[in-house]
Design a protein around this motif. Sequence first.
Motif, PDB file in Angstrom:
ATOM      1  N   SER A 198      29.493  83.074 -36.662  1.00 33.51           N
ATOM      2  CA  SER A 198      29.975  82.424 -37.887  1.00 33.51           C
ATOM      3  C   SER A 198      29.601  80.954 -37.905  1.00 33.51           C
ATOM      4  O   SER A 198      29.185  80.409 -38.931  1.00 33.51           O
ATOM      5  CB  SER A 198      31.499  82.564 -38.006  1.00 33.51           C
ATOM      6  N   THR A 258      45.317  86.543 -41.176  1.00 33.75           N
ATOM      7  CA  THR A 258      44.291  87.467 -40.733  1.00 33.75           C
ATOM      8  C   THR A 258      44.910  88.671 -40.026  1.00 33.75           C
ATOM      9  O   THR A 258      44.554  89.816 -40.296  1.00 33.75           O
ATOM     10  CB  THR A 258      43.308  86.750 -39.782  1.00 33.75           C
ATOM     11  N   SER A 261      37.038  79.618 -34.618  1.00 33.83           N
ATOM     12  CA  SER A 261      36.363  80.711 -35.312  1.00 33.83           C
ATOM     13  C   SER A 261      36.461  82.007 -34.517  1.00 33.83           C
ATOM     14  O   SER A 261      36.779  83.065 -35.055  1.00 33.83           O
ATOM     15  CB  SER A 261      34.891  80.346 -35.533  1.00 33.83           C
ATOM     16  N   GLN A 304      37.859  83.374 -42.816  1.00 32.00           N
ATOM     17  CA  GLN A 304      37.023  82.753 -41.797  1.00 32.00           C
ATOM     18  C   GLN A 304      36.624  81.339 -42.214  1.00 32.00           C
ATOM     19  O   GLN A 304      36.601  80.418 -41.389  1.00 32.00           O
ATOM     20  CB  GLN A 304      35.785  83.622 -41.543  1.00 32.00           C
ATOM     21  N   ASN A 313      39.942  83.418 -34.558  1.00 32.00           N
ATOM     22  CA  ASN A 313      40.285  84.099 -35.800  1.00 32.00           C
ATOM     23  C   ASN A 313      39.711  85.510 -35.839  1.00 32.00           C
ATOM     24  O   ASN A 313      40.319  86.421 -36.389  1.00 32.00           O
ATOM     25  CB  ASN A 313      39.803  83.302 -37.008  1.00 32.00           C
TER      26      ASN A 313
END
Length: 406
Positions: free
Chosen positions: A113, A208, A325, A310, A328
């Motif tokens: 990501s 999330t 990141s 994200q 998550n």
Amino acid sequence: MPLALLALAIGAFGIGTTEFVIMGVLPQVAGDFGVTIPTAGWLVTGYALGVVFGAPLLTVLGTKVSRKKMLLFLMGLFVVGNLLSAFAPSFGVMLIGRIVASLAHGAFFGIGSVVAAGLVAPEKKASAISLMFMGLTVANIVGVPLGTYIGQAAGWRVTFTLVAALGVIGLLGVAKLVPEAGRAESANVRTEFAAFKNVQVWLAMAMTVLGYGGVFAAITYITPMMTEVTGYTEGAVTWLLVLFGIGMFLGNLVGGRFADRALMPLLFTTLGALSLALLVFTATAHNKVLAAITLTLIGALGFATVPPLQKWVLDQATAAPTLASAANIGAFNLGNALAAWLGGVVISAGLGYTAPNWVGALLSATALLLAFLAAFLDRRTKARSRVVAQGAAPAVAPAVATAVGH
């Protein structure tokens, strides 16, 4: 968009296939090892927990290594884990294989990501992230249904052997297409952990866990639900998974497109609609046509939350995005583990194969409440910043006037 995003999508395709294909062959695995369906569900839970712990651990360990080298290592780990699953002599060994493969998952998507976002202009970050995750959604249209079909026709061991081969292709794609540029920031672990002082990072991960976890409550037990409740044949599950994958693909595109424009309104809409769709699925699961439509909708709404969640984490952890990141991504899978476990609990309690649907609805509804809280806190923080900025202006003005007067 840079060609390197294709390499990341290829890796995501392999990882997405192994993550979701277990749902399609769960009854076969349970039968071969002589365990119950809820017990076999630990192959989902164990994988998810492996992602939860593997994501931050491997990300921290890899902070001194170039991101490309770390991605190559992770794909190698993924291949080893799937081969171990394919040739497992017992349920316990297969569970270990699933966990080994899962260790690569969170760090790959977390580091990927950051790499994807760094390859494009700031206003295209969510779109770039969604293109990487497109590999995961395409896996649910092609890889998972095909793997399910092969597993039912030739045996689930063949499926996991082929998944390992996908990992090799992903490894070669990263080696060929991802540039060496972009080493992990001179890796101060303390700096990376500092991102977690921001309450918004924790709220995003909680959203999330609960939001996407709601999807997994239903999808983990989709095969027994569709065969025992809806009345589909076992072979039809392959095409139902295709529909779910198409929903994910479309939801990912929508999420990536609109997260760059209206992130929070998008989350409000998708989480609210997802909660409703999961609740309705408890009833529509008794009708073949309505069940297929609802399953597609759940896939679309569930995955439309991925790019905005994200991106929200990356926006809140700008000084040290890599660990946040990856964490998550771990949060997505913590939600998967929690939902799969809760789904098994309600099934074992005798509430039926549709019971996980309302469990998922409750999880997603809670995520919606957290989204409202995050938006409220964000507005309050920005309002305070404006007040401070306005209060500082008069203090500067006299100095300027004096300088002009002299």
